[in-house]
Design a protein around this motif. Structure first.
Motif, PDB file in Angstrom:
ATOM      1  N   LEU A 193       4.053 -83.830  41.151  1.00 29.81           N
ATOM      2  CA  LEU A 193       4.733 -84.969  40.542  1.00 29.81           C
ATOM      3  C   LEU A 193       4.637 -84.903  39.026  1.00 29.81           C
ATOM      4  N   GLU A 194       3.443 -84.536  38.518  1.00 28.98           N
ATOM      5  CA  GLU A 194       3.265 -84.406  37.071  1.00 28.98           C
ATOM      6  C   GLU A 194       4.168 -83.304  36.510  1.00 28.98           C
ATOM      7  N   ALA A 195       4.250 -82.192  37.270  1.00 29.01           N
ATOM      8  CA  ALA A 195       5.104 -81.085  36.840  1.00 29.01           C
ATOM      9  C   ALA A 195       6.568 -81.502  36.825  1.00 29.01           C
ATOM     10  N   GLU A 196       6.974 -82.256  37.849  1.00 27.29           N
ATOM     11  CA  GLU A 196       8.383 -82.658  37.945  1.00 27.29           C
ATOM     12  C   GLU A 196       8.776 -83.611  36.823  1.00 27.29           C
ATOM     13  N   ARG A 197       7.802 -84.441  36.384  1.00 26.11           N
ATOM     14  CA  ARG A 197       8.095 -85.377  35.291  1.00 26.11           C
ATOM     15  C   ARG A 197       8.383 -84.651  33.962  1.00 26.11           C
ATOM     16  N   LEU A 198       7.888 -83.412  33.880  1.00 31.57           N
ATOM     17  CA  LEU A 198       8.052 -82.647  32.643  1.00 31.57           C
ATOM     18  C   LEU A 198       9.340 -81.836  32.597  1.00 31.57           C
ATOM     19  N   LEU A 199      10.165 -81.937  33.658  1.00 31.34           N
ATOM     20  CA  LEU A 199      11.431 -81.201  33.644  1.00 31.34           C
ATOM     21  C   LEU A 199      12.278 -81.657  32.459  1.00 31.34           C
ATOM     22  N   PRO A 200      12.837 -80.712  31.738  1.00 29.70           N
ATOM     23  CA  PRO A 200      13.657 -81.096  30.562  1.00 29.70           C
ATOM     24  C   PRO A 200      14.922 -81.833  30.983  1.00 29.70           C
ATOM     25  N   SER A 201      15.534 -82.480  30.070  1.00 32.43           N
ATOM     26  CA  SER A 201      16.778 -83.216  30.342  1.00 32.43           C
ATOM     27  C   SER A 201      17.882 -82.650  29.453  1.00 32.43           C
ATOM     28  N   PRO A 202      18.899 -82.041  29.996  1.00 34.27           N
ATOM     29  CA  PRO A 202      19.034 -81.738  31.432  1.00 34.27           C
ATOM     30  C   PRO A 202      18.108 -80.593  31.827  1.00 34.27           C
ATOM     31  N   PRO A 203      17.657 -80.569  33.112  1.00 30.45           N
ATOM     32  CA  PRO A 203      16.740 -79.514  33.551  1.00 30.45           C
ATOM     33  C   PRO A 203      17.436 -78.156  33.618  1.00 30.45           C
ATOM     34  N   ASP A 204      16.630 -77.112  33.491  1.00 30.35           N
ATOM     35  CA  ASP A 204      17.188 -75.768  33.585  1.00 30.35           C
ATOM     36  C   ASP A 204      16.630 -75.063  34.822  1.00 30.35           C
ATOM     37  N   ILE A 205      17.241 -73.947  35.191  1.00 27.77           N
ATOM     38  CA  ILE A 205      16.870 -73.210  36.401  1.00 27.77           C
ATOM     39  C   ILE A 205      15.444 -72.675  36.338  1.00 27.77           C
ATOM     40  N   PHE A 206      14.990 -72.333  35.104  1.00 27.81           N
ATOM     41  CA  PHE A 206      13.661 -71.734  34.980  1.00 27.81           C
ATOM     42  C   PHE A 206      12.571 -72.748  35.293  1.00 27.81           C
ATOM     43  N   SER A 207      12.759 -74.001  34.857  1.00 28.73           N
ATOM     44  CA  SER A 207      11.763 -75.043  35.124  1.00 28.73           C
ATOM     45  C   SER A 207      11.668 -75.323  36.619  1.00 28.73           C
ATOM     46  N   PHE A 208      12.827 -75.466  37.283  1.00 26.14           N
ATOM     47  CA  PHE A 208      12.832 -75.701  38.735  1.00 26.14           C
ATOM     48  C   PHE A 208      12.198 -74.523  39.482  1.00 26.14           C
ATOM     49  N   THR A 209      12.537 -73.312  39.042  1.00 25.65           N
ATOM     50  CA  THR A 209      12.012 -72.120  39.711  1.00 25.65           C
ATOM     51  C   THR A 209      10.496 -72.097  39.676  1.00 25.65           C
ATOM     52  N   THR A 210       9.909 -72.494  38.561  1.00 27.79           N
ATOM     53  CA  THR A 210       8.451 -72.497  38.416  1.00 27.79           C
ATOM     54  C   THR A 210       7.802 -73.411  39.455  1.00 27.79           C
ATOM     55  N   ILE A 211       8.346 -74.620  39.602  1.00 26.41           N
ATOM     56  CA  ILE A 211       7.742 -75.585  40.535  1.00 26.41           C
ATOM     57  C   ILE A 211       8.003 -75.169  41.985  1.00 26.41           C
ATOM     58  N   ILE A 212       9.215 -74.696  42.278  1.00 28.61           N
ATOM     59  CA  ILE A 212       9.555 -74.291  43.648  1.00 28.61           C
ATOM     60  C   ILE A 212       8.684 -73.112  44.092  1.00 28.61           C
ATOM     61  N   TYR A 213       8.481 -72.140  43.208  1.00 27.67           N
ATOM     62  CA  TYR A 213       7.591 -71.020  43.533  1.00 27.67           C
ATOM     63  C   TYR A 213       6.203 -71.512  43.920  1.00 27.67           C
ATOM     64  N   ALA A 214       5.677 -72.446  43.116  1.00 28.32           N
ATOM     65  CA  ALA A 214       4.322 -72.961  43.378  1.00 28.32           C
ATOM     66  C   ALA A 214       4.268 -73.725  44.697  1.00 28.32           C
ATOM     67  N   ALA A 215       5.271 -74.583  44.942  1.00 33.38           N
ATOM     68  CA  ALA A 215       5.302 -75.358  46.185  1.00 33.38           C
ATOM     69  C   ALA A 215       5.380 -74.435  47.394  1.00 33.38           C
ATOM     70  N   SER A 216       6.175 -73.369  47.281  1.00 33.51           N
ATOM     71  CA  SER A 216       6.299 -72.404  48.379  1.00 33.51           C
ATOM     72  C   SER A 216       4.998 -71.648  48.594  1.00 33.51           C
ATOM     73  N   LYS A 217       4.336 -71.279  47.482  1.00 35.04           N
ATOM     74  CA  LYS A 217       3.076 -70.541  47.566  1.00 35.04           C
ATOM     75  C   LYS A 217       2.017 -71.332  48.329  1.00 35.04           C
TER      76      LYS A 217
END
Length: 731
Positions: A40-64
């Protein structure tokens, strides 16, 4: 939240604060939070508008961290910003779908992959391929497999094993053989997948043949392969092959493997080789729960329920950490072998021990509740299944329908059946059997026709219940039509059970010669059930000639079954043939056989009480007999004279009345009257057929005491209310 996680968040927050001050807020901070599972803390830091690299970082971690729900949430949010996932990110989403068995989202992702051209990426293609294998969509998996440019041993083995799990022998062997033809040599994992797949799908011979082929190919089996083939040997091949594998395992030094040990115990148990099973168990250096469970199941399969109970108690005394499988196996063992009281007690002990029953435990327990009409225990199990949210499991559901029907609550059984969203054939048969047991032929035929409307294909069990319902109500013509329709309309060859039902139907209706003619024209060799149905009907209609024919056939088939001798003796007694009665009893005595005593069960205050005919040990017996005498006097005043015709002994009339008073179902009903409030219903189970005098007694009590009485004997349920029985005096 744990203290460690609080410290970790505090540390990350400190770094966060520093980076805010220094202006270095970037994907490194998002990665720091995400890799410490602070999503949740990571998601709050997504830039506005968010970019693919920020989402990729969190999705990789969640999958791991296998956080599948959150992975799909992030993936969905990313797509809402019209951000397109790349070939590295797509497998994370597919992996999450596989974990959650989420087919709808996976198909959407597959569509995106196809349109975006990402299917050419080997990792994406492989992820989709393994997803379809996991959900059992082999056609989709095969299509992807055929399009793979480089088929490796992993993908070939997975597809072959997938077909094996679906019992598709042709495709499984085709893929496996083509793998070898194309130069991809199967490894031990490949062979193990085939062996395990065929074993799981019930293709036991195929599993054994694959194991044999693996051995001939020169590969040495491992513990997984041995553990996978032994269940198939126990199910299908038998002891000779099992002994060969045993010798092979000793030779290659795998007998120390705990899983192999348990598999051998299970295999010998399935082969009913208790000596070998116990020898393997005793050779264990350390007793583990898997071996304990296999031993209990093996003893149960051999009908050694007392030995299984003793072994279970020994494990408890040795402080073996028994799990839910251990307790469930023991409950099932008792329930299947007539130890119903013990099954109920084990269920209580299981919960006291802190072991949580599951959706397998409840269907194992409920038959014990139904067998002895322990309705309150059955209701408690029902409530438990509701609290644990598995009441709608199809196996729990069918067991509940069966339990309520066996406890005399057929309306409750139907109500619960109606609540089921997708009842399977077992559920339909349970309800149909319940109606048959209650003699409700009209309702049974309605259910049968409803099955056909719903497209549920009947099986042999369906027709057994249907014909039994016709038999209980004397519907001879209807029964003939259903029997003929089995083969003509449904393609089901009549088995011994259906012939026994037809003999009972004809015999109970007084058509004894026709019943005997059916037996002599059967394409099968009549078994004890068929001859027993004829003998019982001869007992009802006092037919001595056919009764003797049936009885002597049964003496050959079941020489140690005392019930057959008693039925013939009763036929002789009903005709006043006391010399013949003595001859039959002399035969019984010479063979060491004794008449099974009449026994009835009744539940009171969550405890099941057993009353035996002629037994004086019950603590309330003097009160029961005193009340019974008062009721006998009251019955005579009301015109209900004892029917001494049902006393099949050459004694005085007064002695006959005394004998009738000792019948166990009378004792149970009077016990219920003494211990329950006026007007409440009584539920009794009887181990023998109810006699006519007891039947009249129940009618009288239902009027004089205003009681509803449910009596289940060996044939059916009798529901007494206002002086009338649901059987219409036809039983």
């Amino acid at each position: 939240m744990s203290m460690m996680k609080k410290k970790m968040i505090y540390s990350v927050a400190s770094v966060h604060s520093y980076m805010l001050k220094s202006g270095e807020l970037n994907t490194k901070l998002i990665s720091l939070y995400a890799n410490n599972q602070c999503f949740l803390e990571a998601e709050r830091l997504l830039p506005s508008p968010p970019d693919i690299f920020s989402f990729t970082t969190i999705i990789y971690a969640a999958s791991k961290f296998n956080n599948s729900h959150y992975t799909l949430h992030l993936f969905s949010r990313m797509r809402s910003f019209n951000l397109l996932p790349d070939a590295q990110l797509l497998p994370c989403a597919i992996k999450a779908c596989a974990s959650l068995m989420c087919l709808r989202i996976a198909l959407q992702i597959h569509g995106h992959i196809t349109t975006s051209g990402s299917l050419a990426e080997a990792f994406v293609q492989s992820s989709l391929f393994h997803f379809y294998l996991k959900v059992g969509m082999l056609d989709n998996a095969r299509k992807l497999f055929d399009e793979m440019p480089d088929k490796d041993v992993k993908s070939c083995s997975a597809l072959a094993a997938g077909y094996a799990k679906k019992a598709d022998k042709s495709n499984a062997r085709q893929v496996f053989c083509k793998m070898r033809e194309s130069g991809v040599e199967p490894n031990v994992v490949s062979w193990n997948g085939m062996i395990a797949g065929f074993n799981q799908s019930g293709q036991f011979l195929e599993a054994v043949l694959m194991f044999k082929d693996m051995h001939l190919s020169g590969l040495i089996a491992d513990g997984i392969g041995i553990s996978s083939v032994l269940p198939s040997i126990g199910h299908f091949v038998g002891l000779s092959m099992g002994a060969q594998v045993h010798g092979y395992v000793v030779k290659i030094g795998l007998l120390t493997d705990k899983c192999v040990h348990s598999a051998f115990i299970d295999m010998y148990g399935k082969c009913h080789c208790c000596k070998e099973m116990l020898t393997i168990f005793e050779d264990l250096d350390h007793v583990d729960v898997g071996a304990c469970n296999a031993l209990i199941s093996g003893l149960s399969r051999s009908g050694l329920v007392n030995e299984a109970l003793g072994t279970f108690e020994k494990f408890q005394s040795l402080a073996v950490e028994l799990n839910v499988v251990s307790w469930t196996s023991m409950i099932a063992c008792c329930s299947q072998h007539g130890k119903d009281m013990e099954a109920l007690e084990l269920f209580r002990e299981m919960q006291k021990a802190g072991v949580k029953p599951n959706s397998v435990t409840i269907p194992c327990l409920l038959p014990a509740c139904g067998n002895i009409a322990a309705l309150s225990h059955g209701k408690a199990a029902h409530c438990y299944s509701i609290r644990q949210r598995f009441w709608n499991d199809v196996y729990v559901g069918s067991a509940l329908v069966d339990m309520y029907a066996n406890c005399g609550r057929i309306q409750k059984a139907r109500h619960f059946f109606n609540m089921m969203s997708e009842p399977n054939l077992v559920c339909w048969n349970a309800l149909l059997s319940g109606y048959a047991m209650h003699g409700m032929a009209k309702e049974a035929t309605e259910i049968f026709h409803l099955m056909q409307i719903r497209g549920v294909k009947p099986d042999s069990v369906t027709f057994t219940s249907l014909l039994s319902a016709c038999s209980q109500s004397g519907l001879v013509n209807e029964g003939r039509l259903y029997f003929d329709s089995m083969l003509q309309s449904h393609g089901i060859e009549p088995r011994m059970e259906q012939y026994a039902c037809m003999v009972s139907l004809l015999g109970r209706a007084g058509k004894l010669e026709e019943a005997y003619s059916l037996i002599t024209s059967m394409p099968l060799e009549p078994d004890a059930c068929v001859w027993g149905a004829l003998l019982s009907s001869c007992r009802v209609h006092h037919n001595m000639n056919l009764g003797e024919i049936a009885a002597y056939k049964l003496f050959e088939l079941e020489p140690n079954n005392p019930g057959n001798y008693i039925l013939l003796s009763n036929i002789y007694a009903s005709r006043g043939k006391w010399k013949e009665v003595d001859n039959v009893r002399d035969i019984m005595k010479s063979r060491g056989l004794r008449k099974n005593p009449g026994c009835s069960w009744i539940e009171f205050k969550n405890k099941v009480h057993m009353l035996l005919a002629g037994d004086q040990s019950h603590p309330q017996m003097s009160l029961i007999l005193e009340k019974l005498d008062d009721l006998r006097v009251e019955m005579k005043r009301s015109g209900f004279a004892p029917n001494t015709h049902f006393v099949l002994q050459d004694v005085e009339e007064q002695e006959k009345e005394h004998i009738l008073c000792g019948h166990s179902e009378k004792l149970a009903v009077v016990f219920g009257m003494l211990n329950t409030k006026a007007g409440s219903s009584l539920n009794v189970i009887k181990n023998l057929r109810i006699c006519g005098d007891c039947h009249n007694f129940m009618k009288f009590i239902s009027i004089s005491e205003g009681r509803e009485i449910y009596v289940r004997d060996t044939n059916r349920f009798h529901h007494f209310k206002d002086g009338i029985c649901s059987c219409g005096d036809y039983w």
